[in-house]
Design a protein around this motif. Structure first.
Motif, mmCIF file in Angstrom:
data_model
loop_
_atom_site.group_PDB
_atom_site.id
_atom_site.type_symbol
_atom_site.label_atom_id
_atom_site.label_comp_id
_atom_site.label_asym_id
_atom_site.label_seq_id
_atom_site.Cartn_x
_atom_site.Cartn_y
_atom_site.Cartn_z
ATOM 1 N N SER A 82 -2.595 -7.132 -10.047
ATOM 2 C CA SER A 82 -1.491 -6.421 -10.725
ATOM 3 C C SER A 82 -0.797 -5.424 -9.788
ATOM 4 O O SER A 82 -1.400 -4.941 -8.825
ATOM 5 N N ILE A 83 0.479 -5.144 -10.106
ATOM 6 C CA ILE A 83 1.259 -4.162 -9.330
ATOM 7 C C ILE A 83 0.544 -2.804 -9.355
ATOM 8 O O ILE A 83 0.472 -2.103 -8.339
ATOM 9 N N GLY A 84 -0.022 -2.457 -10.504
ATOM 10 C CA GLY A 84 -0.746 -1.180 -10.637
ATOM 11 C C GLY A 84 -1.923 -1.093 -9.677
ATOM 12 O O GLY A 84 -2.151 -0.074 -9.041
ATOM 13 N N ARG A 85 -2.662 -2.206 -9.567
ATOM 14 C CA ARG A 85 -3.822 -2.232 -8.662
ATOM 15 C C ARG A 85 -3.375 -2.155 -7.205
ATOM 16 O O ARG A 85 -3.989 -1.449 -6.390
ATOM 17 N N ILE A 86 -2.296 -2.888 -6.864
ATOM 18 C CA ILE A 86 -1.785 -2.851 -5.481
ATOM 19 C C ILE A 86 -1.345 -1.418 -5.153
ATOM 20 O O ILE A 86 -1.605 -0.907 -4.063
ATOM 21 N N ASP A 104 -2.548 1.359 -6.458
ATOM 22 C CA ASP A 104 -3.759 2.186 -6.287
ATOM 23 C C ASP A 104 -4.339 2.037 -4.880
ATOM 24 O O ASP A 104 -4.829 2.997 -4.297
ATOM 25 N N LEU A 105 -4.273 0.809 -4.366
ATOM 26 C CA LEU A 105 -4.862 0.546 -3.052
ATOM 27 C C LEU A 105 -3.973 0.998 -1.891
ATOM 28 O O LEU A 105 -4.458 1.399 -0.844
ATOM 29 N N THR A 106 -2.643 0.904 -2.086
ATOM 30 C CA THR A 106 -1.731 1.159 -0.955
ATOM 31 C C THR A 106 -0.921 2.442 -1.099
ATOM 32 O O THR A 106 -0.431 2.977 -0.114
ATOM 33 N N LYS A 107 -0.732 2.882 -2.331
ATOM 34 C CA LYS A 107 0.148 4.029 -2.662
ATOM 35 C C LYS A 107 1.600 3.786 -2.224
ATOM 36 O O LYS A 107 2.356 4.706 -1.975
ATOM 37 N N ILE A 108 1.969 2.489 -2.125
ATOM 38 C CA ILE A 108 3.373 2.139 -1.876
ATOM 39 C C ILE A 108 4.067 2.138 -3.224
ATOM 40 O O ILE A 108 3.577 1.536 -4.181
ATOM 41 N N ASP A 109 5.208 2.813 -3.326
ATOM 42 C CA ASP A 109 5.881 2.998 -4.614
ATOM 43 C C ASP A 109 6.073 1.663 -5.341
ATOM 44 O O ASP A 109 6.433 0.650 -4.739
ATOM 45 N N LYS A 110 5.841 1.695 -6.648
ATOM 46 C CA LYS A 110 5.904 0.456 -7.442
ATOM 47 C C LYS A 110 7.288 -0.190 -7.393
ATOM 48 O O LYS A 110 7.421 -1.397 -7.540
ATOM 49 N N TRP A 111 8.326 0.619 -7.206
ATOM 50 C CA TRP A 111 9.697 0.064 -7.120
ATOM 51 C C TRP A 111 9.759 -0.988 -6.020
ATOM 52 O O TRP A 111 10.274 -2.090 -6.223
ATOM 53 N N PHE A 112 9.175 -0.663 -4.837
ATOM 54 C CA PHE A 112 9.168 -1.617 -3.721
ATOM 55 C C PHE A 112 8.326 -2.847 -4.065
ATOM 56 O O PHE A 112 8.700 -3.972 -3.739
ATOM 57 N N LEU A 113 7.201 -2.620 -4.725
ATOM 58 C CA LEU A 113 6.300 -3.733 -5.056
ATOM 59 C C LEU A 113 6.956 -4.705 -6.037
ATOM 60 O O LEU A 113 6.816 -5.924 -5.907
ATOM 61 N N TYR A 114 7.692 -4.172 -7.015
ATOM 62 C CA TYR A 114 8.403 -5.047 -7.964
ATOM 63 C C TYR A 114 9.490 -5.845 -7.254
ATOM 64 O O TYR A 114 9.750 -7.004 -7.587
ATOM 65 N N LYS A 115 10.151 -5.240 -6.273
ATOM 66 C CA LYS A 115 11.198 -5.957 -5.519
ATOM 67 C C LYS A 115 10.586 -7.123 -4.741
ATOM 68 O O LYS A 115 11.178 -8.200 -4.650
ATOM 69 N N ILE A 116 9.401 -6.879 -4.168
ATOM 70 C CA ILE A 116 8.715 -7.960 -3.450
ATOM 71 C C ILE A 116 8.330 -9.063 -4.433
ATOM 72 O O ILE A 116 8.460 -10.254 -4.140
ATOM 73 N N ARG A 117 7.895 -8.663 -5.629
ATOM 74 C CA ARG A 117 7.548 -9.652 -6.650
ATOM 75 C C ARG A 117 8.760 -10.504 -7.034
ATOM 76 O O ARG A 117 8.622 -11.708 -7.291
ATOM 77 N N ASN A 118 9.955 -9.901 -7.075
ATOM 78 C CA ASN A 118 11.181 -10.663 -7.387
ATOM 79 C C ASN A 118 11.344 -11.848 -6.441
ATOM 80 O O ASN A 118 11.729 -12.950 -6.850
ATOM 81 N N VAL A 119 11.071 -11.605 -5.146
ATOM 82 C CA VAL A 119 11.224 -12.672 -4.141
ATOM 83 C C VAL A 119 10.209 -13.784 -4.406
ATOM 84 O O VAL A 119 10.540 -14.972 -4.337
#
Length: 572
Positions: A388-392, A394-409
């Motif tokens: 999950s984005i939440g777990r990623i 927690d592990l990286t502390k990279i803002d969820k906004w960036f993680l959701y954008k990567i998920r879009n791709v």
């Protein structure tokens, strides 16, 4: 191999070491009126401080232009820096400057582990690092004192966002922020090791203006004249902040900010050091506004570091507060997804974007907890493994906004895999191109069999695009978001647009292809070749076009050639 040592660049060029001994000899011979210290990075700054301390500038009556020695010392000496900011009640991380390993251990015990070590007057975070216990601290401190006589032991702000502002101030106290940038990675990873996004994408309006206001307050208080940058740690759960450091000089970040905004920072800083004001200087992009306008951007810029770690034996691939990257690339787009996919390809390390690289990691969660040069691809792998984005986060502390954008791709990749070249919907192809997918990536996803050669597949994807009129448009960098017409030809290609911003008429054109990112074995000497080729073509009366994407080079200065395409050097 630099442009600065090109014949004709200055009235006189001395090929000598930039050390106090040799610089004094040149001063004795040339008797200059003034000296500029903020353009040659940490090397020039340290040399200038040494010359001032030994009384050379006073002896030969040399004026320091721009930021004065006191201000430089107040930013470089960690103890002075903390004291200076305390005068205006601004927050810095809890810390203490120390001069011995024993003292470092005592201070760390007080602050409680983990702690961060920072080295005074050091280049690229050399000698700095995170210490989790006494043993690590003793070892790191010992190493750090090999570089410097002073280190700062600081409370570790793990997981906080890192945000940077480029600030310009003239001697009349006019002050503007030219650009703000946000690190994709949280605190603890050197800016030179992190993906950097400009302008910031995840700050609220309140956070942006709060930090902007503090930046201006700090730079005025320190008395900097010219250009500098200030780094903040920002708590992701509140508006709490800490001021990490101020660079009282042009840095790699300044070069990036200058290319990202089209605001000529070094040019303006030189003028301000000579006593001009921001109100007098023309904005060279619009030709009508003045340099006191703060740029407003209608595009997003992504800077990505390039490492060459695989060229060394027994090296750690982990990244942290010491800089290991050897070069960087910058991409421009209308969407974050587009810009980051372009940037990955620009690194030229056989990656085709965020997806379609077939790299597998054994223990993804373990890998995510330890930042390495492959961190971005691990995030892709984690999303594909349904972590999950939440777990990623927690592990990286990279803002969820960036993680959701990567998920879009990744979601677009999943969609493309459902079709083949004969039945792929045009809207999906267009959407993929707008997210920065290359024809190569699309070909890999749409061709399920491998009978055809890659050239044949690419040709068919291109035909399909043309058939549906999915072609890129040329956009102009416009620092005032269309409030005034831009006069320069500083350009990039995007699929997120309807029409070209410029007209194509002149046919007496020559295009020069740049050399891309710096790497071990290919560096600034090739940029020297490109720039001199452009200068020669101009003298011969040709319209010059440059294509390159390295923000550290002279070839990507928009006033070197007639048209600069800041974009990929790829077949497509």
């Amino acid at each position: 191999a630099t442009i600065q040592t090109s014949e004709g660049m200055a009235d006189k060029i001395y090929f000598l070491p930039v050390t106090p001994y040799f610089v004094e000899k040149v001063i004795e011979k040339e008797r200059p009126d003034g000296i500029m210290l903020s353009f040659g990075g940490q090397t020039a700054l340290n040399c200038g401080v040494a010359l001032a301390d030994s009384g050379i500038f006073d002896k030969y009556n040399v004026n320091i232009l721009g930021t004065q020695i006191d201000a430089i010392k107040n930013t470089e000496d960690r103890e002075l820096f903390v004291k200076k900011l305390a005068e205006i009640n601004l927050k810095v991380p809890e810390s203490e400057a120390v001069n011995s390993v024993d003292r470092a251990l005592t201070v760390a015990g007080k602050l409680r582990y983990p702690v961060m070590l920072r080295v005074a007057y050091a280049l690229g975070g050399q000698g700095s690092g995170l210490a989790l216990n006494e043993e690590e601290l003793a070892e790191r401190a010992q190493r750090a004192f090999a570089y410097s006589s002073q280190i700062l032991v600081e409370k570790y702000l793990g997981g906080w966002k890192e945000v940077e502002y480029e600030v310009v101030r003239d001697s009349y106290d006019n002050c503007i922020t030219v650009c703000n940038m946000e690190n994709f990675d949280p605190m603890g990873i050197h800016t030179g090791e992190s993906i950097v996004v400009a302008p910031s994408q995840t700050l609220t309006n309140n956070e942006y203006h709060k930090l902007r206001g503090i930046s201006i307050q700090v730079i005025r208080h320190l008395g900097i004249v010219g250009e500098c940058n200030i780094q903040f740690a920002l708590d992701p759960c509140s508006e709490d902040y800490r001021i990490i450091e101020v660079n009282a000089r042009l840095s790699r970040s300044s070069a990036l900010a200058s290319k990202a905004t089209g605001y000529p920072l070094a040019f303006v800083a030189a003028k301000l050091a000579l006593g001009y004001s921001l109100i007098e200087l023309e904005n060279t992009i619009t030709k009508v506004t003045k340099s006191c306008f703060e740029p407003a951007l209608d595009y997003v810029v992504v800077k990505m570091p390039r490492w060459d770690l695989q060229k060394f034996k027994r090296i750690s691939f982990e990244i942290g507060s010491e800089m290991k990257s050897v070069g960087e690339v910058m991409s421009i787009g209308r969407k974050f997804e587009e810009a980051i996919q372009k940037a990955i390809r620009m690194l030229n390390i056989n990656l085709h974007g965020l997806v379609g690289n077939n790299i597998k990691f054994d223990d993804v969660e373990k890998e995510l907890g330890k930042p390495t040069d492959k961190r971005l691809l691990m995030i892709v792998e984690a999303i594909k493994k349904n972590i999950s984005i939440g777990r990623i986060y927690d592990l990286t502390k990279i803002d969820k906004w960036f993680l959701y954008k990567i998920r879009n791709v990744i979601e677009t990749e999943t969609e493309l895999l459902k079709f083949n070249i004969s039945n792929a919907p045009s809207e999906l192809i267009k959407s993929a191109k707008q997210q920065g997918f290359s024809d190569f990536q699309i070909a890999r996803l749409l061709f399920k069999d491998d009978k055809n050669s890659m050239e044949e597949k690419l040709l068919q994807v291109r035909k399909l695009r043309k058939k549906h009129d999915i072609i890129p448009v040329v956009k102009q960098i416009d620092t005032l978001a269309a409030e005034y017409p831009a006069k320069t030809n500083y350009l990039y290609l995007t699929y997120n647009g309807e029409e070209d911003d410029i007209k194509f008429g002149n046919r007496n054109n020559v295009i020069v292809l740049g050399s891309g990112a710096y790497r071990i074995g290919s560096s600034v000497e090739f940029d020297w070749c490109c720039v001199n080729a452009v200068f020669t073509l101009k003298k011969l009366g040709y319209t010059t076009i440059m294509l390159n994407y390295n923000p550290e080079t002279v070839s990507t200065d928009y006033d070197v050639c007639d048209r600069l395409y800041f974009d990929e050097l790829s077949f497509e």
